[in-house]
Design a protein around this motif. Structure first.
Motif, PDB file in Angstrom:
ATOM      1  N   LEU A 198      -7.468  13.404  -6.904  1.00 16.97           N
ATOM      2  CA  LEU A 198      -5.939  12.850  -6.660  1.00 16.97           C
ATOM      3  C   LEU A 198      -5.407  11.512  -6.168  1.00 16.97           C
ATOM      4  O   LEU A 198      -4.917  10.816  -6.606  1.00 16.97           O
ATOM      5  N   TYR A 199      -6.652  11.250  -5.222  1.00 14.92           N
ATOM      6  CA  TYR A 199      -6.593  10.047  -4.220  1.00 14.92           C
ATOM      7  C   TYR A 199      -7.950   9.269  -4.023  1.00 14.92           C
ATOM      8  O   TYR A 199      -8.641  10.160  -3.297  1.00 14.92           O
ATOM      9  N   THR A 200      -8.322   8.093  -4.179  1.00 18.50           N
ATOM     10  CA  THR A 200      -9.349   7.609  -3.596  1.00 18.50           C
ATOM     11  C   THR A 200      -9.346   6.522  -2.686  1.00 18.50           C
ATOM     12  O   THR A 200      -8.807   5.500  -3.273  1.00 18.50           O
ATOM     13  N   GLY A 201      -9.579   6.517  -1.530  1.00 17.43           N
ATOM     14  CA  GLY A 201      -9.663   5.279  -0.522  1.00 17.43           C
ATOM     15  C   GLY A 201     -10.979   4.877  -0.226  1.00 17.43           C
ATOM     16  O   GLY A 201     -11.886   5.328  -0.915  1.00 17.43           O
ATOM     17  N   GLN A 202     -10.864   3.940   0.632  1.00 18.12           N
ATOM     18  CA  GLN A 202     -12.294   3.216   0.950  1.00 18.12           C
ATOM     19  C   GLN A 202     -13.241   4.421   1.468  1.00 18.12           C
ATOM     20  O   GLN A 202     -14.265   4.280   1.223  1.00 18.12           O
ATOM     21  N   ASN A 203     -12.633   4.979   2.397  1.00 15.99           N
ATOM     22  CA  ASN A 203     -13.594   5.984   3.307  1.00 15.99           C
ATOM     23  C   ASN A 203     -13.188   7.387   2.961  1.00 15.99           C
ATOM     24  O   ASN A 203     -13.977   8.451   3.661  1.00 15.99           O
TER      25      ASN A 203
ATOM     26  N   MET B  79       0.941  -1.225  -0.003  1.00 16.28           N
ATOM     27  CA  MET B  79       0.036   0.017   0.148  1.00 16.28           C
ATOM     28  C   MET B  79       0.766   1.183  -0.017  1.00 16.28           C
ATOM     29  O   MET B  79       1.789   1.491   0.713  1.00 16.28           O
ATOM     30  N   ARG B  80       0.638   2.259  -0.818  1.00 13.55           N
ATOM     31  CA  ARG B  80       1.639   3.387  -1.014  1.00 13.55           C
ATOM     32  C   ARG B  80       0.801   4.701  -0.650  1.00 13.55           C
ATOM     33  O   ARG B  80       1.558   5.659  -0.140  1.00 13.55           O
ATOM     34  N   GLY B  81      -0.473   4.925  -0.301  1.00 15.53           N
ATOM     35  CA  GLY B  81      -1.210   5.951   0.300  1.00 15.53           C
ATOM     36  C   GLY B  81      -0.787   7.141  -0.652  1.00 15.53           C
ATOM     37  O   GLY B  81      -0.781   7.002  -1.825  1.00 15.53           O
ATOM     38  N   PHE B  82      -0.903   8.108  -0.161  1.00 16.78           N
ATOM     39  CA  PHE B  82      -0.566   9.322  -0.958  1.00 16.78           C
ATOM     40  C   PHE B  82       0.170  10.389   0.036  1.00 16.78           C
ATOM     41  O   PHE B  82      -0.096  10.796   0.940  1.00 16.78           O
TER      42      PHE B  82
END
Length: 131
Positions: A22-27, A1-4
């Motif tokens: 830019l970034y989409t996580g589950q929550n 997992m790299r995250g942002f």
């Protein structure tokens, strides 16, 4: 997992797109916005998600349930789920901000160069995340 991890201030100030995911996580979802002078995001209500905004450049107004607040660089505001809201650029330069939705609102990778494009391509989060 790299995250942002990145310079969010620089990315926001350089963004010229009306909306850029830019970034989409589950929550959570991180989105850049650039609102042109005299324009707005359009009045909306998200019944099931909170939204955080941070202004990096420009001047504008945040409307939350009929209450108007002037905003400018370094201001932040939160719109709770269920609140009718709008953000308008009142200055002579674009209002550049980023917003965090919890949970996500838009499809991963969404880029709308203009408000007209965004309105023509209404789409909502489909469960696909950045990673």
């Amino acid at each position: 997992m790299r995250g942002f991890v990145d310079d969010i201030e620089k990315l926001t100030e350089e963004n010229t797109d009306f909306r850029r995911v830019l970034y989409t996580g589950q929550n959570l979802q991180l989105v850049l916005m650039s609102i042109q002078p005299g324009d707005d995001i359009g009045e909306e209500v998200h019944d099931d998600r909170d939204q955080f905004f941070r202004v990096e450049q420009g001047e504008g107004e945040a409307w939350i349930d009929g209450n108007r607040s002037p905003v400018k660089a370094d201001y932040a505001f939160i719109v709770p789920a269920g609140a009718r809201h709008n953000v308008k650029c009142t200055g002579n330069q674009p209002l550049r901000l980023y917003t965090v939705y919890g949970p996500p609102e838009h499809r991963e990778g969404t880029v709308h160069a203009t408000k007209a494009q965004a309105e023509a391509h209404e789409e909502h989060f489909d469960g696909v995340t950045t990673e």
